[in-house]
Scaffold this motif. Sequence first.
Motif, PDB file in Angstrom:
ATOM      1  N   ASP A   1      24.191  48.365  -6.206  1.00  0.00           N
ATOM      2  CA  ASP A   1      23.245  47.972  -7.581  1.00  0.00           C
ATOM      3  C   ASP A   1      23.014  46.160  -7.357  1.00  0.00           C
ATOM      4  OD1 ASP A   1      22.462  46.865  -9.903  1.00  0.00           O
ATOM      5  OD2 ASP A   1      23.437  48.473 -11.208  1.00  0.00           O
ATOM      6  N   GLN A   2      21.858  45.989  -6.981  1.00  0.00           N
ATOM      7  CA  GLN A   2      21.684  44.662  -6.764  1.00  0.00           C
ATOM      8  C   GLN A   2      21.759  43.761  -8.322  1.00  0.00           C
ATOM      9  OE1 GLN A   2      18.666  42.596  -7.515  1.00  0.00           O
ATOM     10  NE2 GLN A   2      17.655  44.110  -8.825  1.00  0.00           N
ATOM     11  N   THR A   3      21.458  44.204  -9.029  1.00  0.00           N
ATOM     12  CA  THR A   3      21.731  43.493 -10.403  1.00  0.00           C
ATOM     13  C   THR A   3      23.346  43.531 -10.641  1.00  0.00           C
ATOM     14  OG1 THR A   3      20.093  44.810 -11.589  1.00  0.00           O
ATOM     15  CG2 THR A   3      21.589  43.605 -13.038  1.00  0.00           C
ATOM     16  N   GLU A   4      24.212  44.094 -10.543  1.00  0.00           N
ATOM     17  CA  GLU A   4      25.487  43.681 -10.342  1.00  0.00           C
ATOM     18  C   GLU A   4      25.923  42.746  -9.499  1.00  0.00           C
ATOM     19  OE1 GLU A   4      27.917  47.294  -9.640  1.00  0.00           O
ATOM     20  OE2 GLU A   4      27.455  48.159 -11.571  1.00  0.00           O
ATOM     21  N   ALA A   5      25.352  42.814  -8.218  1.00  0.00           N
ATOM     22  CA  ALA A   5      25.748  41.837  -7.038  1.00  0.00           C
ATOM     23  C   ALA A   5      24.991  40.524  -7.664  1.00  0.00           C
ATOM     24  CB  ALA A   5      24.778  42.269  -5.896  1.00  0.00           C
ATOM     25  N   MET A   6      23.854  40.455  -8.140  1.00  0.00           N
ATOM     26  CA  MET A   6      23.167  39.247  -8.608  1.00  0.00           C
ATOM     27  C   MET A   6      24.094  38.249  -9.882  1.00  0.00           C
ATOM     28  SD  MET A   6      20.898  38.270  -6.581  1.00  0.00           S
ATOM     29  CE  MET A   6      19.677  37.259  -7.396  1.00  0.00           C
ATOM     30  N   THR A   7      24.510  39.332 -10.631  1.00  0.00           N
ATOM     31  CA  THR A   7      25.386  38.885 -12.111  1.00  0.00           C
ATOM     32  C   THR A   7      26.764  38.693 -11.730  1.00  0.00           C
ATOM     33  OG1 THR A   7      25.614  41.058 -12.752  1.00  0.00           O
ATOM     34  CG2 THR A   7      23.629  39.867 -13.416  1.00  0.00           C
ATOM     35  N   MET A   8      27.327  38.831 -10.686  1.00  0.00           N
ATOM     36  CA  MET A   8      28.850  39.010 -10.594  1.00  0.00           C
ATOM     37  C   MET A   8      29.159  38.024  -9.484  1.00  0.00           C
ATOM     38  SD  MET A   8      29.786  42.888 -11.315  1.00  0.00           S
ATOM     39  CE  MET A   8      31.791  42.423 -11.598  1.00  0.00           C
ATOM     40  N   GLY A   9      28.510  38.086  -8.304  1.00  0.00           N
ATOM     41  CA  GLY A   9      29.052  37.234  -7.226  1.00  0.00           C
ATOM     42  C   GLY A   9      28.901  35.693  -7.291  1.00  0.00           C
ATOM     43  N   ASP A  10      30.010  35.262  -6.625  1.00  0.00           N
ATOM     44  CA  ASP A  10      29.760  33.916  -6.387  1.00  0.00           C
ATOM     45  C   ASP A  10      29.084  33.664  -4.963  1.00  0.00           C
ATOM     46  OD1 ASP A  10      31.915  32.677  -8.079  1.00  0.00           O
ATOM     47  OD2 ASP A  10      33.365  33.297  -6.679  1.00  0.00           O
ATOM     48  N   ARG A  11      28.981  34.538  -4.159  1.00  0.00           N
ATOM     49  CA  ARG A  11      28.211  34.909  -3.054  1.00  0.00           C
ATOM     50  C   ARG A  11      27.875  36.202  -3.107  1.00  0.00           C
ATOM     51  NH1 ARG A  11      29.528  32.490   2.392  1.00  0.00           N
ATOM     52  NH2 ARG A  11      31.796  33.114   1.832  1.00  0.00           N
ATOM     53  N   VAL A  12      26.589  36.501  -2.431  1.00  0.00           N
ATOM     54  CA  VAL A  12      26.264  38.121  -2.193  1.00  0.00           C
ATOM     55  C   VAL A  12      25.954  38.103  -0.552  1.00  0.00           C
ATOM     56  CG1 VAL A  12      24.705  39.663  -2.633  1.00  0.00           C
ATOM     57  CG2 VAL A  12      25.165  38.124  -4.600  1.00  0.00           C
ATOM     58  N   ALA A  13      26.657  39.262  -0.118  1.00  0.00           N
ATOM     59  CA  ALA A  13      26.554  39.726   1.366  1.00  0.00           C
ATOM     60  C   ALA A  13      25.624  40.944   1.418  1.00  0.00           C
ATOM     61  CB  ALA A  13      27.669  39.847   1.804  1.00  0.00           C
ATOM     62  N   VAL A  14      24.368  41.038   1.849  1.00  0.00           N
ATOM     63  CA  VAL A  14      23.538  42.187   1.924  1.00  0.00           C
ATOM     64  C   VAL A  14      23.792  42.641   3.351  1.00  0.00           C
ATOM     65  CG1 VAL A  14      21.129  42.896   1.825  1.00  0.00           C
ATOM     66  CG2 VAL A  14      21.916  41.133   0.174  1.00  0.00           C
ATOM     67  N   MET A  15      24.059  44.042   3.292  1.00  0.00           N
ATOM     68  CA  MET A  15      24.282  44.755   4.476  1.00  0.00           C
ATOM     69  C   MET A  15      23.035  45.861   4.675  1.00  0.00           C
ATOM     70  SD  MET A  15      28.275  45.297   4.952  1.00  0.00           S
ATOM     71  CE  MET A  15      27.969  45.572   6.707  1.00  0.00           C
ATOM     72  N   ARG A  16      22.858  46.239   5.974  1.00  0.00           N
ATOM     73  CA  ARG A  16      21.634  47.340   6.050  1.00  0.00           C
ATOM     74  C   ARG A  16      22.021  48.013   7.665  1.00  0.00           C
ATOM     75  NH1 ARG A  16      16.676  46.668   9.433  1.00  0.00           N
ATOM     76  NH2 ARG A  16      15.529  48.792   8.958  1.00  0.00           N
ATOM     77  N   ARG A  17      22.194  49.265   7.763  1.00  0.00           N
ATOM     78  CA  ARG A  17      22.722  50.032   8.755  1.00  0.00           C
ATOM     79  C   ARG A  17      23.801  49.456   9.532  1.00  0.00           C
ATOM     80  NH1 ARG A  17      17.123  51.445  11.298  1.00  0.00           N
ATOM     81  NH2 ARG A  17      16.185  52.764   9.535  1.00  0.00           N
ATOM     82  N   GLY A  18      24.973  48.751   8.616  1.00  0.00           N
ATOM     83  CA  GLY A  18      25.948  48.131   9.320  1.00  0.00           C
ATOM     84  C   GLY A  18      25.843  46.673   9.714  1.00  0.00           C
ATOM     85  N   VAL A  19      24.899  46.203   9.635  1.00  0.00           N
ATOM     86  CA  VAL A  19      24.525  44.937  10.032  1.00  0.00           C
ATOM     87  C   VAL A  19      24.269  43.774   8.771  1.00  0.00           C
ATOM     88  CG1 VAL A  19      23.262  43.341  11.378  1.00  0.00           C
ATOM     89  CG2 VAL A  19      23.525  45.672  12.109  1.00  0.00           C
ATOM     90  N   LEU A  20      25.145  42.791   8.851  1.00  0.00           N
ATOM     91  CA  LEU A  20      24.948  41.779   7.954  1.00  0.00           C
ATOM     92  C   LEU A  20      23.502  41.163   7.896  1.00  0.00           C
ATOM     93  CD1 LEU A  20      26.465  40.195   5.574  1.00  0.00           C
ATOM     94  CD2 LEU A  20      27.308  38.605   7.370  1.00  0.00           C
ATOM     95  N   GLN A  21      22.762  41.090   6.692  1.00  0.00           N
ATOM     96  CA  GLN A  21      21.516  40.600   6.687  1.00  0.00           C
ATOM     97  C   GLN A  21      21.352  39.143   6.152  1.00  0.00           C
ATOM     98  OE1 GLN A  21      18.683  42.482   7.757  1.00  0.00           O
ATOM     99  NE2 GLN A  21      20.411  43.568   8.679  1.00  0.00           N
TER     100      GLN A  21
END
Length: 399
Positions: free
Chosen positions: A194-214
């Motif tokens: 849930d990107q809303t959880e990510a945006m509201t909670m994290g000091d930093r956010v790490a987005v992953m896709r198919r095992g690769v850090l974006q």
Amino acid sequence: MATITFEDVTKVYPDGTEAVSELSLEIGDGEFMVLVGPSGCGKSTALKMVAGLEGVSSGTVAIGDDVVNDLPPRDRDVAMVFQDYALYPHMTVFENLGFALKIRKMPKDAIAERVRRTAAILGIRELLERRPKSLSGGQRQRVAMGRAIVREPRAFLMDEPLSNLDAKLRVQMRAEIRRIQTELGTTTIFVTHDQTEAMTMGDRVAVMRRGVLQQVETPQAMYDRPTNLFVAGFIGSPAMNLVEAALVRTDGRVFARFGSTELVMDDAFVEAHPEIKRYEGGRVVLGIRPETIEHERFAGLDPDGRRLNATVDLRESLGSEALVHFRVDAPPVVTEDTVELVKDREDTDDIDEVIEEHASVFVAKIDPRADARLGQTVPLVVDTSRLHVFDPKDGRAIV
């Protein structure tokens, strides 16, 4: 408390599936890091490698100064919080909270003191004599968190802990978890789709896709400067509007043309992003966030060169704002990234349906007082100082 470090970490399962690929990421002491991405992106696998529940195929995972690749889970001094609570149904809340300490053979008085201190932090002191079956979902989640907190570990590892709660309770628990983590200062990895959880909670956010850090960034920086089309489409709600456009220079100014729409790029915007000039006369993918499109009456901007006429297909009134959905007469953006994003959001594998139903649909977030009814053509204004521009071949952000 401790740092957590992934250094070129790869996880390959026996059937050849590569769940995580060369992940390098450092989570600071006391930091709240959120791993986010669509289902199957490798975020939970990365978390489980820290916990010792999954082995590491290559690379190193370190907690503090200790490489823990071959360390048993019980010796890593981390605590996990799961989405299914994992409470013992036959034990009281007090017994659930104190169980791990009892296994460690801690004295009864010390256990009682730590359990009561943890219960006070979580606001569940009145629940200590009850059993899990008599608790609400939110209360069970607090107890599950308490089982992690009471151990005073070096790190908390949270795997989709809010996914079983209703929407209102999720919002409440987001704030509660963040408050508790800030108070305790414990290094935390929080996994969610849930990107809303990510945006509201994290000091930093790490987005992953198919095992690769974006991309790894603070929530605001990631929203403002997504590194590629995938991150741009994933972060933000409603999602960023994407359209194929031509960049042309007329009378000394740069315009983005798509369909019957022509938007002027602010001179300061072009000057601040000199790479745009390399794409003049060619095509780009233009990104326009819904929050940067407003009804002309409320825009507060000169509409000249910024107007976008829209025939309303759907209006969603949300009280403090309204979402207006409309189609644009422009080529659809069909890339591996955009199709994957929409398929994930809409739970469909029909690419033709994705293109037909979604590729040319825009959303604007407008003032709720604006006159924008179903079937009506309304004048919208785009804040062209906040556009996003991407390379159409590789999806890389130009702006």
